[in-house]
Design an enzyme around this catalytic site. Sequence first.
Site: not given
Length: 816
Positions: A18, A86, A496, A698
Amino acid sequence: MPEKNVTIPVTGMTCANCALNIERSLKKLTGIREAHVNFATEQASVSFDTDKVGLGDVLGKIRDAGYGVAEVTLEIPITGMTCANCAMTIERTLSKKVPGVLRASVNFASERATVSYIPDVTGPEEIIGAIERAGYGAVRPEDFPEGEDAELEARRAEIRTQTMRFIIGLIFTTPLFFMSMGRDFGLLGAWSHAAWVNWLFLALATPVQFYTGWDYYTGGLKGLRNKSANMDVLVAMGSSVAYFYSFALLVYPPLGKHVYFETSAVIITLIKLGKMLEARTKGRTGGAIRKLMGLRPKTATIVEEGKEKEVPLARVAVGDHVLVRPGERIPVDGVVLEGESNVDESMLTGEPIPVSKGPGDMVTGGTINGEGLLRFEARKVGRDTALAQIIRLVQEAQGSKAPIQALADRVAAVFVPGVIGIAFVTFALWWSIGGEFVPAMIRMVAVLVIACPCALGLATPTAIMAGTGKGAERGILFKNSQALEMATRLDTIVLDKTGTITMGEPAVVDILKCANGRVKDEFGLLQLAASVERGSEHPLGMAIVREAEARGIELLAPESFRAIKGQGVEARVNGMELKVGKPQWFEEAGIGLQGMEERIRELQAQGKTVMVIAVDNGPAGLIAVADKMKPESPGAITELKKQRLKVVMLTGDNLQTARAIASEVGIEEVFAEVRPEEKSLKIKELQARGEKVGMVGDGINDAPALAQADVGFAIGTGTDVAIETGDVILVSGSLHGVARATDLSRATMRTIRQNLFWAFFYNSALIPVAAGVLYPFVFLPYFLRQLHPILAAFAMAMSSITVVSNSLRLYRAKMK
């Protein structure tokens, strides 16, 4: 070309085929970039060009394929309407300008708008905002229906319907089965062989066939209409053969005497039981998402004109002052104005230790306030909160397809036609060999019923759902399942230094006064240095000022302040000429360091940055500043090594400092003095050696390297750019998250392989058994040699449940 990404909750799917049908249908639309439909989550993730195709076209295509879309209906009182025009204006505004609105009806007489919309695409705030922008007023209902709640209710309604169909099937099938078996074994007497008993069997079997089993007919027709066959086709064919053969015997008795109504009824009831249990079990794999949604309180206490007021969460707006009492959940993101407390953030970060909060600190919605009373200003509400973004990330990851799923999809595409072919060949062979129609028919039905494409379709997505959900509970967010799979292949982790291994904030670690300097003590030296640096914006200078303020030292006013780029600063303080800067600056200026050179080298060898303080061109002392090591860094790096990952450090610092820090945490390979624009080149260099590289960073300068790496791990406390670029977000900011992420990805992929093995083994082993390959082996039990369709149906029902239950084991997996 404007591109839009939407996640649409789909209803009516019964098997993996499906999902493939919907994907194929959507990809036929012009302007569709990508379409992924996940059978396990029952969601379609669609990316399309809004200039070429609209959301309405996408929804229409899903419905044309025979499936539904979960929706929410909201009634909103309207003010400011003066005429029927409206009402028409508001209808047009909502229908055309708010993506996700399916229908909008505005009644001028009752002054109410009835709006149906898709959760996850839009919400009440967007709808009310559109009404207000059109120039009218909207009275906010006290209780907004949450989109996720509405979607969950749609799923529950579907399960309730399936349960009712199963109960009806069970009520009719139970007496039919026992009466039929009792007659076959001679337990009921001569009356059971009367002609009217077969008509009673027909009366009992018909509700099961066309009420309990109606979904299989409609589902099969959907598949055939989309030019593909799915599981429903197999069940409908198998049960229909037994039912209509038996019906033909009743109408025309010369065809035979034994009816098989109980076979068709039990097949449908057993498979319906299996699908019902599968849906319930499958729902548990999404438990992490619901747990995250449950972190949001329903109400919040805001302060208006000095008075406390409890309002629904959806009514909290940016700028509101929110009050949180001890033990309450913080409703939205904001910054503390008054009060101090410890906040339990473990449900978002996975870290168990409460975090101290005071004025100026950020608080996150969904976390639990400790013993203090907090008053804070709301900064992010609704879909902008950190919790909402986490939920969205997890949903996107669960909706994406892992590369390993491609094999299952290819098999599923040809599986059902292949099984139908095998069934007809089985029937033809056994009829030609044995010369009897009924045994051949029974084997054909067994083959049709035992085949299970659902196990193949559920093998990968249920494990992905459980794995990403488990990760979210521990503060690990995989942005997509490709990252989850790739993390298992990593052999190198690049870290890092600043902000990842270290705290990312320099701090004063040593203060040394010259023996014959003009300053009396460390206090005086720090006071003079901080007084000069108070005019500096350099991180090292700011670290000296912070240290002085922390010690309660009163700073003096500097005069004639001047910053010398790359060297240091100078100023006049209390009539003294002061210089603070690098040792090389003083050497170049001809200012002797009076024997401090050896001490400077020792401090630099420890990875510290040394600054010399000179008073009236004479050395007064040294201040050493260092980026402090995160306490968890050595342990986290040891964990990575235990996982047989090579750890490399990447930094812009000088080689001496980098090596000092690397030796402290146990890293052998170091890339030092690397400029920000060169970091991605270093990742490419490692990849060129054939290594699969994960990058952990970061900062903004880490973003290119995170993007270049095979998997980018973004520290959650870092910059938005790094988080946006990373493939995996470590919410807690802890380096332990990298080892947890790789460990979790390995456990998830191991589960996927187990699931796929079971699905392939089940089908490749039992389809031949159903076809009768074991019949010649007389020493085997008869039920294996002549597999009855009822046993086949039971096996088929259990296969999917086995796969989903195996995926659920991931929630019990132990993570450090």
